[in-house]
Design a protein around this motif. Structure first.
Motif, PDB file in Angstrom:
ATOM      1  N   THR A 106       0.835  -1.205   0.000  1.00 20.10           N
ATOM      2  CA  THR A 106       0.000   0.000   0.000  1.00 20.10           C
ATOM      3  C   THR A 106       0.871   1.256   0.000  1.00 20.10           C
ATOM      4  OG1 THR A 106      -1.652  -1.236   1.273  1.00 20.10           O
ATOM      5  CG2 THR A 106      -1.901   1.155   1.173  1.00 20.10           C
ATOM      6  N   ILE A 107       1.954   1.236   0.755  1.00 18.93           N
ATOM      7  CA  ILE A 107       2.877   2.383   0.749  1.00 18.93           C
ATOM      8  C   ILE A 107       3.512   2.536  -0.624  1.00 18.93           C
ATOM      9  CG2 ILE A 107       5.049   3.246   1.691  1.00 18.93           C
ATOM     10  CD1 ILE A 107       4.282   2.024   4.369  1.00 18.93           C
ATOM     11  N   GLU A 108       3.892   1.428  -1.250  1.00 19.51           N
ATOM     12  CA  GLU A 108       4.547   1.495  -2.560  1.00 19.51           C
ATOM     13  C   GLU A 108       3.625   2.117  -3.598  1.00 19.51           C
ATOM     14  OE1 GLU A 108       7.109  -1.428  -5.528  1.00 19.51           O
ATOM     15  OE2 GLU A 108       5.708  -2.296  -4.087  1.00 19.51           O
ATOM     16  N   ARG A 109       2.345   1.776  -3.554  1.00 18.37           N
ATOM     17  CA  ARG A 109       1.409   2.359  -4.515  1.00 18.37           C
ATOM     18  C   ARG A 109       1.218   3.858  -4.307  1.00 18.37           C
ATOM     19  NH1 ARG A 109      -1.447  -2.482  -3.287  1.00 18.37           N
ATOM     20  NH2 ARG A 109      -2.859  -1.325  -1.910  1.00 18.37           N
ATOM     21  N   ALA A 110       1.472   4.320  -3.102  1.00 17.93           N
ATOM     22  CA  ALA A 110       1.262   5.743  -2.796  1.00 17.93           C
ATOM     23  C   ALA A 110       2.501   6.593  -3.042  1.00 17.93           C
ATOM     24  CB  ALA A 110       0.832   5.905  -1.330  1.00 17.93           C
ATOM     25  N   LEU A 111       3.640   5.975  -3.363  1.00 15.93           N
ATOM     26  CA  LEU A 111       4.870   6.742  -3.539  1.00 15.93           C
ATOM     27  C   LEU A 111       4.803   7.594  -4.807  1.00 15.93           C
ATOM     28  CD1 LEU A 111       7.556   4.067  -2.559  1.00 15.93           C
ATOM     29  CD2 LEU A 111       6.683   5.954  -1.167  1.00 15.93           C
ATOM     30  N   PRO A 112       5.441   8.773  -4.819  1.00 11.04           N
ATOM     31  CA  PRO A 112       5.433   9.630  -6.025  1.00 11.04           C
ATOM     32  C   PRO A 112       6.314   9.041  -7.126  1.00 11.04           C
ATOM     33  CG  PRO A 112       6.849  10.579  -4.341  1.00 11.04           C
ATOM     34  CD  PRO A 112       6.191   9.401  -3.699  1.00 11.04           C
ATOM     35  N   ARG A 113       5.914   9.285  -8.357  1.00 12.94           N
ATOM     36  CA  ARG A 113       6.660   8.801  -9.521  1.00 12.94           C
ATOM     37  C   ARG A 113       6.864   9.954 -10.493  1.00 12.94           C
ATOM     38  NH1 ARG A 113       6.099   3.028  -9.867  1.00 12.94           N
ATOM     39  NH2 ARG A 113       4.672   2.267  -8.236  1.00 12.94           N
ATOM     40  N   ASP A 114       7.964   9.901 -11.242  1.00 15.67           N
ATOM     41  CA  ASP A 114       8.208  10.913 -12.262  1.00 15.67           C
ATOM     42  C   ASP A 114       7.522  10.498 -13.559  1.00 15.67           C
ATOM     43  OD1 ASP A 114       9.729   8.930 -13.380  1.00 15.67           O
ATOM     44  OD2 ASP A 114      11.670   9.847 -12.918  1.00 15.67           O
ATOM     45  N   PRO A 115       7.542  11.343 -14.605  1.00 15.18           N
ATOM     46  CA  PRO A 115       6.823  10.994 -15.844  1.00 15.18           C
ATOM     47  C   PRO A 115       7.254   9.684 -16.476  1.00 15.18           C
ATOM     48  CG  PRO A 115       7.381  13.315 -15.834  1.00 15.18           C
ATOM     49  CD  PRO A 115       8.054  12.715 -14.639  1.00 15.18           C
ATOM     50  N   SER A 116       8.486   9.241 -16.212  1.00 12.89           N
ATOM     51  CA  SER A 116       8.941   7.972 -16.782  1.00 12.89           C
ATOM     52  C   SER A 116       8.451   6.772 -15.983  1.00 12.89           C
ATOM     53  CB  SER A 116      10.468   7.944 -16.848  1.00 12.89           C
ATOM     54  OG  SER A 116      11.022   7.949 -15.541  1.00 12.89           O
ATOM     55  N   GLY A 117       7.786   7.010 -14.869  1.00 10.66           N
ATOM     56  CA  GLY A 117       7.312   5.926 -14.036  1.00 10.66           C
ATOM     57  C   GLY A 117       8.261   5.537 -12.925  1.00 10.66           C
ATOM     58  N   ARG A 118       9.414   6.184 -12.856  1.00  7.18           N
ATOM     59  CA  ARG A 118      10.390   5.863 -11.815  1.00  7.18           C
ATOM     60  C   ARG A 118       9.901   6.392 -10.480  1.00  7.18           C
ATOM     61  NH1 ARG A 118      14.458   8.566  -9.340  1.00  7.18           N
ATOM     62  NH2 ARG A 118      14.013  10.407 -10.627  1.00  7.18           N
ATOM     63  N   ILE A 119       9.992   5.543  -9.449  1.00  5.83           N
ATOM     64  CA  ILE A 119       9.578   5.955  -8.113  1.00  5.83           C
ATOM     65  C   ILE A 119      10.594   6.944  -7.564  1.00  5.83           C
ATOM     66  CG2 ILE A 119       9.159   5.165  -5.762  1.00  5.83           C
ATOM     67  CD1 ILE A 119       8.134   2.566  -6.857  1.00  5.83           C
ATOM     68  N   MET A 120      10.125   8.106  -7.115  1.00  5.96           N
ATOM     69  CA  MET A 120      11.015   9.173  -6.659  1.00  5.96           C
ATOM     70  C   MET A 120      11.426   9.007  -5.199  1.00  5.96           C
ATOM     71  SD  MET A 120       8.857  12.216  -8.517  1.00  5.96           S
ATOM     72  CE  MET A 120       9.880  13.527  -7.884  1.00  5.96           C
ATOM     73  N   THR A 121      10.680   8.243  -4.434  1.00  4.55           N
ATOM     74  CA  THR A 121      11.024   7.946  -3.045  1.00  4.55           C
ATOM     75  C   THR A 121      11.324   6.455  -2.930  1.00  4.55           C
ATOM     76  OG1 THR A 121       9.618   9.717  -2.198  1.00  4.55           O
ATOM     77  CG2 THR A 121      10.226   7.991  -0.655  1.00  4.55           C
ATOM     78  N   ARG A 122      12.525   6.135  -2.502  1.00  4.41           N
ATOM     79  CA  ARG A 122      12.929   4.735  -2.420  1.00  4.41           C
ATOM     80  C   ARG A 122      12.210   4.037  -1.275  1.00  4.41           C
ATOM     81  NH1 ARG A 122      18.655   2.633  -0.156  1.00  4.41           N
ATOM     82  NH2 ARG A 122      18.263   0.394  -0.340  1.00  4.41           N
ATOM     83  N   LEU A 123      11.810   2.795  -1.505  1.00  4.98           N
ATOM     84  CA  LEU A 123      11.171   1.966  -0.486  1.00  4.98           C
ATOM     85  C   LEU A 123      12.067   0.770  -0.212  1.00  4.98           C
ATOM     86  CD1 LEU A 123       8.701   1.246   1.292  1.00  4.98           C
ATOM     87  CD2 LEU A 123       7.784   0.012  -0.698  1.00  4.98           C
ATOM     88  N   HIS A 124      12.442   0.594   1.049  1.00  3.75           N
ATOM     89  CA  HIS A 124      13.269  -0.555   1.433  1.00  3.75           C
ATOM     90  C   HIS A 124      12.507  -1.354   2.479  1.00  3.75           C
ATOM     91  CE1 HIS A 124      16.558  -2.956   3.140  1.00  3.75           C
ATOM     92  NE2 HIS A 124      17.162  -2.758   1.973  1.00  3.75           N
ATOM     93  N   ARG A 125      12.316  -2.680   2.182  1.00  4.64           N
ATOM     94  CA  ARG A 125      11.517  -3.543   3.040  1.00  4.64           C
ATOM     95  C   ARG A 125      12.406  -4.639   3.611  1.00  4.64           C
ATOM     96  NH1 ARG A 125       7.686  -4.702  -1.928  1.00  4.64           N
ATOM     97  NH2 ARG A 125       9.811  -4.986  -2.692  1.00  4.64           N
TER      98      ARG A 125
END
Length: 970
Positions: A106-125
């Motif tokens: 759920t957190i991963e789906r809420a992370l911001p992405r740039d126009p290329s689809g790259r996640i701008m905030t890294r998620l480490h689990r």
């Protein structure tokens, strides 16, 4: 806030660990973290899960909405850690891991992405399994395949890595051991920039089901470090005294003639075009035109001809209105306000015509010039760039625009901060308690005048009382003596009791008046002395502050501003005094002209009549031609005389025209001066406002550019230390105070106050300021240089707030502390080491230098506990440490380098700097299959005889097949 850590755990052990972490957070050992209990996760498909978390920070524990809290900050990294507290094999739950995977997704789906689809905030689990000693048989479902890391914390608790473990026991040290492991995994341990497992990720060469075994060792020194003590003294400008850094640096010396340099600097500023006084416009007097003889004669002739009609009109008192209208139209033009000579006008209307012309010019000035007078041109941005660079250069030895750098015997001279600009907050306290700032020039000037007026008034009162006393003394000296009794009678001694006689009452009243006068005189003298003392104190205080460069510049601008205000008000008061010239002289000329015409015509008529009467009545044989010539002569002579009279009136009329032209010229000159003064007022007001703002900022930069960082080192309580695991060593310094020598302090001063330090401090602070102000311009002219709004919300107002609030000082203090720490790390500052000793129940009672305390984290090659690995894994040396991640304080770097961290036979050590006096070592095993970790295998037989794995028994161990001796020795 750059990262956030979310810890998902459940059960009673999780509550105990969270409570301990909360205590550590209050003590400053760990940072803020978010704890999620499975009971606080609400699933309501198709909506995303609703998660309530417990925020643990220095203020305590608070319940927050997880996603709302994470959405408050711009984050670079979000860590999600599922903690499985394996106190026993039944204490873990696969449901906690499944819930963690749902929250992580759920957190991963809420992370911001740039126009290329790259996640701008890294998620480490990360799944962190923290077993107690002897726990086995855990289900593999508690792991999260395809997460970045599945880590098992080895159940070892060693005071040093090369000392024996005290094991991890559920009822003793498990909570501390687990709290340290969770803090390291979540990246919230003080002074460690990042999480221990941030670099542990899955890749194409790894199995998603891999497991890594980790072991922790933490060492920290509490108390204020040597660099912090040194920075606190070196970054406190008060310690330098009034002379400032000029007394300690090697590249400059304090100015030998500061007043002379300050005066030259102020003059160089005021001589610049944008600061210099501009000359007023020159008044245009009416032009004296050159007129040819024929033109002058022609104009006079035309005037003479028209004067005939005017005289007739005046005489007959007819057609006056049309002639006045015609004369007015020809003289000044319809609404033009210009006086044009077309012939004589009605004298009794000339003043009204001139007044109309003057009023028309005044209305033009009121409607147009008054508005234009308020339109000033803002000073160019270079005005403020030059001003602050000059002020900075005088204090920090940098280049000085507009004047030569002062030197003495080849050494650069610098001014004291107080000679550049008054100190921030410098103010004079009046007798009524009000404060007048050193930069409030107008208020200071007004207060000086008020003190002078008060002193003069009290001196006048004192003089009046002295005159009264002198008059009374003179009257008493000339007054007749009062009778004393019968003549010749001897004086009798005074008898007490009798009432004074009426003759004695005036004498008693005079004595009473003298006493009152003496009391009033004493009070007046005391008041004069007090006023003079206050005035002297104010003059002395102001002389100390007015000698600075910025005060001299501001005083000059304020003086010119006040003068223009007075001049402008004087003009506004006298503009109604401009009136049309008086017409008395013209009226007298008119009356004289009328008399002259009447008498001339009467005389001429009598002469002509007498001549013809003589010719007809007396002369018997008249010569009519002669009489005709006589008549013609009389007429011609009369005309000549009348022309002369008309010309005299013509000259009087032209003189009046010249007076009107002078009045109009003076009005134009006053209007031009009014316009110039208005523009100068607008310009000087902008200059003064800008000067005041920049003087405030420059005062902050020059007097207190930085401040020591706030000490956040709180000593730990004994009960907190007692709950630390053995692997978490804390030391205190032997002495409370660190002795900083004068030599070291001077070296720190010289490291901080380099040539151009003020300019550099301003540039660094402005860069930080621009980052916090959206749209700030950092190239070309700065926004603060072009801002003329004068608003607190403008760029310049925000910069003043940035410096005045102390934010700039705090930022620069942190940067200079980092510089001193870096110089210490590079060996350019030879700092003494603190002598520290470990505290708590695992203390070895040894005092040693700080680098030696951290040294054990750098030299250990101890393998992991054998109980964590199956026999095949141990046979493959999987229980060896493959990689060690080591965070060290800079003070321990030299010792670590001497210890040869990356010996070719030892583990690979990845060394990173710590941000505080804390060292962390995390030993990592190779990637392991779950079947290679004994924690996930079936439980082996318990008991003392089965405690030793026969297949792994070292040589020399005596045993019998299928049996074990009662005692076994190596």
């Amino acid at each position: 806030m750059e990262s956030a850590s979310v810890i998902i755990a459940g059960g009673r052990p999780a509550q105990d660990v969270r409570s301990l972490v909360a205590v550590w957070t209050k003590q400053g050992i760990t940072g803020a973290s978010l704890w999620v209990d499975p009971a606080d996760v609400i699933e309501a498909p198709p909506e995303p899960v609703h998660v309530t978390a417990v925020l643990v920070d220095r203020d305590g524990e608070h319940r927050v909405d997880l996603f709302a809290h994470l959405g408050r900050f711009r984050l670079d990294l979000v860590r999600v850690a599922v903690a499985q507290f394996a106190v026993t094999e039944d204490a873990v739950s696969a449901e906690v891991t499944d819930l963690g995977q749902e929250v992580g997704a759920t957190i991963e789906r809420a992370l911001p992405r740039d126009p290329s689809g790259r996640i701008m905030t890294r998620l480490h689990r990360t799944v962190v399994v923290i077993p107690a000693s002897g726990v086995t048989g855990l289900p593999s479902e508690i792991l999260a395949p395809r997460w970045e890391a599945n880590v098992v914390i080895s159940p070892e608790d060693r005071p040093d890595l090369d000392r024996m473990s005290i094991y991890v026991r559920a009822s003793e040290n498990y909570a501390g051991h687990a709290a340290a492991a969770v803090s390291v995994a979540a990246g919230i341990l003080r002074g460690i920039p990042g999480g221990a497992f941030d670099k542990v990720t899955t890749d194409s060469s790894s199995n998603p089901d891999d497991v890594v075994v980790a072991r922790l060792s933490i060492r920290s020194v509490v108390g204020e470090g040597v660099v912090d003590v040194l920075a606190r003294k070196a970054l406190e400008p008060v310690t330098l005294g009034p002379d400032g850094p000029g007394r300690v640096v090697t590249w400059a010396a304090p100015a030998s003639e500061p007043d002379l340099i300050a005066r030259r600097a102020a003059q160089s500023v005021l001589a610049a075009p944008e600061w210099a006084a501009q000359p007023p416009p020159q008044g245009d007097a009416p032009e004296r035109t050159r007129e040819g003889f024929r033109s002058a004669v022609g104009r006079a002739a035309r005037f003479n001809l028209r004067t005939v009609g005017a005289v007739a009109a005046w005489t007959a008192n007819s057609s006056r209105t049309s002639l006045e209208r015609s004369a007015t139209e020809h003289l000044v033009g319809r609404g033009s306000g210009v006086l044009v000579t077309v012939g004589p006008r009605a004298v009794d209307n000339a003043e009204a015509v001139a007044r109309d012309a003057i009023d028309s010019a005044r209305r033009t000035m009121d409607d147009e010039i008054a508005y234009e007078a308020t339109r000033g041109t803002p000073p160019p941005a270079s005005t403020w760039v030059t001003l602050r660079n000059l002020a900075f250069g005088l204090a920090d030895g940098g280049p000085i625009p507009g004047m030569e750098s002062p030197t003495q015997t080849g050494v650069r001279e610098v001014l004291r901060p107080g000679d550049v600009v008054p100190a921030p907050g410098a103010a004079f306290r009046t007798r009524d308690g009000a404060l007048i700032g050193a930069l409030d020039v107008h208020d200071l000037r007004a207060h000086r005048l008020d003190l002078a007026r008060e002193r003069q008034a009290r001196e006048a009162e004192l003089i009046r009382l002295q005159e009264v006393r002198a008059i009374r003394a003179a009257e008493r000296a000339h007054a007749p003596a009062a009778p004393t009794g019968r003549p010749g009678a001897a004086p009798s001694p005074a008898q007490p009791g009798p009432t004074p006689s009426p003759d004695q009452a005036p004498e008693a009243s005079a004595e009473h008046e003298d006493a009152r006068l003496a009391e009033a005189l004493a009070g007046a003298e005391r008041a004069v002395r007090e006023t003079r003392v206050v005035e002297a104190d104010f003059a002395r205080w102001r002389a100390q502050n007015d000698r600075s460069v910025m005060s001299r510049v501001g005083e000059d601008v304020a003086r010119r501003l006040d003068e223009l205000e007075v001049s402008r008000q004087r003009f506004l008061d006298r503009r109604d005094d401009v009136t049309a010239p008086a017409t008395e002289a013209l009226d007298r000329a008119k009356r004289r002209l009328l008399r002259q015409w009447r008498w001339t015509l009467v005389i001429a008529a009598l002469v002509v009549a007498g001549t013809w009467i003589w010719a007809t009545q007396v002369d018997e044989a008249p010569d009519w031609s002669a009489y005709a010539w006589i008549t013609v002569g009389v007429v011609v002579l009369t005309l000549v005389v009348l022309v002369g009279f008309n010309h005299a009136f013509y000259k009087a009329f032209r003189h009046y025209e010249w007076e009107v032209a002078n009045v109009l010229a003076r009005q134009r000159r006053d209007a031009a001066l009014f316009l110039w003064e208005g523009k100068q007022l607008a310009r000087l007001r902008l200059l003064f406002a800008g000067w005041h703002a920049w003087a405030t900022v420059i005062s902050e930069v020059v007097h207190r550019p930085w401040e020591p960082t706030e000490a956040v080192y709180e000593d730990l309580t004994d009960d907190v230390i007692e709950r630390f695991p053995a692997a978490m060593a804390v030391a205190r310094q032997e002495e409370e105070q660190v002795d900083i020598s004068t030599r070291l302090l001077v070296a720190a001063y010289r490291a901080v106050y380099t040539e151009g330090w003020a300019q550099q401090a301003f540039a660094e602070a402005y860069e930080r300021f621009a980052e916090s102000v959206p749209g700030s311009q950092q190239q070309g002219h700065l926004d603060v240089d072009t801002d003329v709004s004068g608003s607190d919300l403008g760029a310049r107002g925000q910069l003043m707030e940035f410096w005045g609030s102390g934010e700039a000082r705090a930022f620069l203090g942190e940067e200079r502390t980092k510089r001193l720490r870096q110089l210490s790390n590079d060996g350019e500052l030879d700092l003494p080491h603190r002598r520290v000793g470990r505290v708590g129940k695992y203390s070895d009672d040894v005092w040693q230098e700080e680098p030696a305390f951290f040294l054990p984290t750098t030299i250990s090659e101890t393998t992991f506990a054998h109980e964590m690995f199956t026999s095949p894994a141990r046979a493959a040396n999987q229980h060896y440490v493959q990689t060690a991640r080591l965070w060290l304080p800079q003070v321990a770097y030299p010792a670590a380098e001497r210890a040869s961290l990356n010996d070719k036979d030892g583990p690979t050590v990845r060394l990173e700097p710590a941000d505080a006096d804390t060292a962390l070592r995390v030993d990592l095993s190779p990637r392991l299959l779950r079947r290679e970790v004994a924690l996930f295998t079936a439980k082996e037989p318990q008991g003392r005889r089965a405690a030793v794995d026969r297949s792994d028994r070292p040589p020399g161990l005596h045993a019998v097949d299928g049996a074990t001796a009662d005692r076994e020795f190596l």
